[in-house]
Design a protein around this motif. Sequence first.
Motif, mmCIF file in Angstrom:
data_model
loop_
_atom_site.group_PDB
_atom_site.id
_atom_site.type_symbol
_atom_site.label_atom_id
_atom_site.label_comp_id
_atom_site.label_asym_id
_atom_site.label_seq_id
_atom_site.Cartn_x
_atom_site.Cartn_y
_atom_site.Cartn_z
ATOM 1 N N LEU A 82 -59.500 -7.164 -16.795
ATOM 2 C CA LEU A 82 -59.227 -9.040 -17.156
ATOM 3 C C LEU A 82 -60.132 -9.927 -18.401
ATOM 4 C CD1 LEU A 82 -59.346 -9.081 -13.287
ATOM 5 C CD2 LEU A 82 -57.448 -9.456 -14.210
ATOM 6 N N ASP A 83 -61.279 -9.406 -18.197
ATOM 7 C CA ASP A 83 -62.088 -9.478 -19.174
ATOM 8 C C ASP A 83 -61.964 -10.354 -20.857
ATOM 9 O OD1 ASP A 83 -63.412 -10.999 -16.733
ATOM 10 O OD2 ASP A 83 -65.349 -8.990 -17.444
ATOM 11 N N ASN A 84 -61.494 -8.176 -21.255
ATOM 12 C CA ASN A 84 -60.479 -8.759 -22.358
ATOM 13 C C ASN A 84 -59.294 -9.376 -22.733
ATOM 14 O OD1 ASN A 84 -62.813 -7.208 -24.393
ATOM 15 N ND2 ASN A 84 -62.949 -6.135 -21.829
ATOM 16 N N ASP A 85 -58.519 -9.536 -21.245
ATOM 17 C CA ASP A 85 -57.539 -10.398 -21.739
ATOM 18 C C ASP A 85 -56.142 -9.255 -21.966
ATOM 19 O OD1 ASP A 85 -58.372 -13.178 -21.230
ATOM 20 O OD2 ASP A 85 -58.636 -13.661 -22.947
ATOM 21 N N PHE A 122 -52.452 -16.274 -18.921
ATOM 22 C CA PHE A 122 -51.857 -16.799 -18.278
ATOM 23 C C PHE A 122 -51.169 -16.064 -17.310
ATOM 24 C CE2 PHE A 122 -48.698 -14.394 -21.139
ATOM 25 C CZ PHE A 122 -47.653 -13.563 -19.872
ATOM 26 N N MET A 123 -50.925 -15.074 -16.852
ATOM 27 C CA MET A 123 -50.877 -13.732 -15.681
ATOM 28 C C MET A 123 -51.571 -14.053 -14.939
ATOM 29 S SD MET A 123 -48.923 -10.523 -17.735
ATOM 30 C CE MET A 123 -48.031 -10.192 -16.034
ATOM 31 N N GLN A 124 -53.382 -14.088 -15.406
ATOM 32 C CA GLN A 124 -53.642 -14.430 -14.513
ATOM 33 C C GLN A 124 -54.152 -15.337 -13.486
ATOM 34 O OE1 GLN A 124 -58.131 -13.197 -16.052
ATOM 35 N NE2 GLN A 124 -57.376 -11.977 -17.743
ATOM 36 N N THR A 125 -53.568 -16.402 -14.363
ATOM 37 C CA THR A 125 -53.626 -17.803 -13.534
ATOM 38 C C THR A 125 -52.615 -18.031 -12.872
ATOM 39 O OG1 THR A 125 -54.481 -19.282 -15.392
ATOM 40 C CG2 THR A 125 -53.146 -20.396 -14.140
#
Length: 312
Positions: free
Chosen positions: A247-250, A255-258
Amino acid sequence: MISFFLIRLGNTFYGQAMALPNLYSRRKRLSSGDVPDVYTHDKIATTVRISLFKTMNRAIGEAGASGFEVWKCVKEVLLEDLGVYRLTERDGRSEEDVETYFSHTAEIDRALDVIELWHAFLIVEISQDRLTRTYKPMQNAVETINARLKESGIGFAIEDGNIMEKSTEFTHVEMTVPALRVLSEKRFAGANEEFRKAHDAYKVGDYKDCISNCLKAFESVMKSIADEQKWGLDPNATAKALINALLDNDYIPAFMQTQFGSLRTFLESGIPTVRNKTSGHGQGAEPVEVPKALAAYQLHQTAAVIVFLAEL
């Protein structure tokens, strides 16, 4: 002749191409909706076993392999593993003995062993002479075996040479098979072994070991991704640290995390937590019983997450 006959019939099954003859009786059953919608895992009828053996035996001949060698090897492994001197009272030719044992005597798990052994030793036979022998008949036979098991409502299928248990057709086709396809990639070799161990443990009822290997496969996939991305994580990083890195390194886009606001919570509290509560630590005074339903859920959840991460 048989292969030509099957082609001429224009086979279909549940709307898809298949390896079973499109006979009148089969068309009638399908048109009337007379198909099993719940899988059984404790019995294979004698008639189905006979059909399966005929399919396996025909594939050996069509592949140009030696039936004598294949069934001899299958028989030897069974005798040693069962701890017996003979499979049948007659104790005759290997092909006849294995056929009688498979069709009339073997418990379901042992019958499935025969199918796996047939597949393994046929590969060995074909590989010894690639000029005159071919894998195609074996691949066709696998399709036929899977189609016949499916038609009979028997919850098993051959996937990559191994017998896999199917809980429902949807979860098998949409989760398990794609996960196995992903894990066949070289970079996921460790996770592939662990995920298969989870399936093997599930088949024999060792549900704690099943859940434990699910977490190992999940962690191995994340470690492989971290290594490829050169994030420099500790080789002994925990599942939580690996999830944070994704998650931290995208790796999982912002946008998927949101969009999936609870994704981190789901990943962190899913596979790792189930494992920790059921199989990861000491049981204490009272043994922890892991129900089959929970192990099945864990397998499906792990498969879905593996596919999700790999497709990203």
